[in-house]
Scaffold this motif. Structure first.
Motif, mmCIF file in Angstrom:
data_model
loop_
_atom_site.group_PDB
_atom_site.id
_atom_site.type_symbol
_atom_site.label_atom_id
_atom_site.label_comp_id
_atom_site.label_asym_id
_atom_site.label_seq_id
_atom_site.Cartn_x
_atom_site.Cartn_y
_atom_site.Cartn_z
ATOM 1 N N ASN A 3 -7.471 -17.487 16.073
ATOM 2 C CA ASN A 3 -8.010 -17.059 17.367
ATOM 3 C C ASN A 3 -8.411 -18.264 18.215
ATOM 4 N N HIS B 222 -5.793 -21.471 27.486
ATOM 5 C CA HIS B 222 -6.632 -21.927 28.598
ATOM 6 C C HIS B 222 -6.606 -23.438 28.803
ATOM 7 N N LEU C 97 -16.043 -18.911 19.247
ATOM 8 C CA LEU C 97 -14.929 -18.251 18.576
ATOM 9 C C LEU C 97 -14.997 -18.430 17.067
ATOM 10 N N ASP D 148 -6.762 -19.147 21.850
ATOM 11 C CA ASP D 148 -7.601 -19.232 23.043
ATOM 12 C C ASP D 148 -7.508 -20.617 23.692
#
Length: 204
Positions: free
Chosen positions: A91, A99, A78, A95
């Protein structure tokens, strides 16, 4: 074709052994988890486990390090995409928080190892080395963002990266699987990004 099928079955069985090992080591600790118990829970013999891992210690090392490597690869990917440093870090935060509940047991194992450094010196060092790869990358992206005036220039990139990783681990360990149902879930993600001290540009 037969060799491919057999190899796929071997990889799937190894994955299943490792997944169960992560759960049991996280729940019961190293001493109270036996290979016999792991084998029983997945319906194989102890001898089957030793076809994939030479001993319990090797299985424990794999249970700690392999998921950590998986998390690291995803996060580094990423941070290597196109975008400004602020976009990349935002980002990454999104993410990881979206998760993180998948890795509750894995993070508990990492914390357990770090809390027993004398008992697991070699494994501890490997965990610290892995964490350093991640924090070093975050530092470099953050420093670039500072040079572009996206982040407050008065903060240490090293301090920021370590603060974020500590916050991430703390949230995962505190909330566990209930994390996505927490009433302040979206705010937690926002606060994680605020740790990077983004500069708020005024709109004319």
């Amino acid at each position: 074709m037969a060799r491919t099928v057999n190899e796929e079955k071997r990889l799937e069985r190894r994955k299943r052994i490792l997944e169960e090992a992560v759960i049991l080591f996280a729940e019961n600790g190293y001493s109270n988890t036996t290979t016999a118990l792991i084998a029983k829970n997945i319906g194989v013999t102890s001898g089957t486990i030793f076809q994939y891992f030479p001993n319990k210690e090797a299985l424990f090392h794999a249970a700690v390090l392999e998921p950590l490597e998986d998390i690291q690869k995803k996060s580094l990917a990423l941070l290597q995409q196109n975008g400004t440093p602020a976009e990349l870090l935002k980002n990454m935060v999104k993410d990881q928080f979206d998760h993180i509940y998948f890795y509750t047991n894995e993070l508990r194992l990492v914390q357990s190892v770090l809390g027993q450094r004398i008992r697991f010196p070699e494994l501890t060092q490997k965990v610290l080395d892995s964490i350093k790869v991640m924090t070093d990358k975050i530092e470099s992206v953050y420093a670039e963002g500072q040079s572009m005036r996206e982040f407050n220039p008065g903060f240490s990139p090293a301090m920021i990266s370590r603060s974020y990783i500590s916050f991430l681990n703390g949230v995962a360990l505190t909330l566990g699987e209930d994390i996505v149902h927490h009433p302040e879930w979206e705010n937690l993600k926002a606060h994680a990004y605020y740790l990077f001290a983004p500069v708020q540009h005024s709109k004319n």
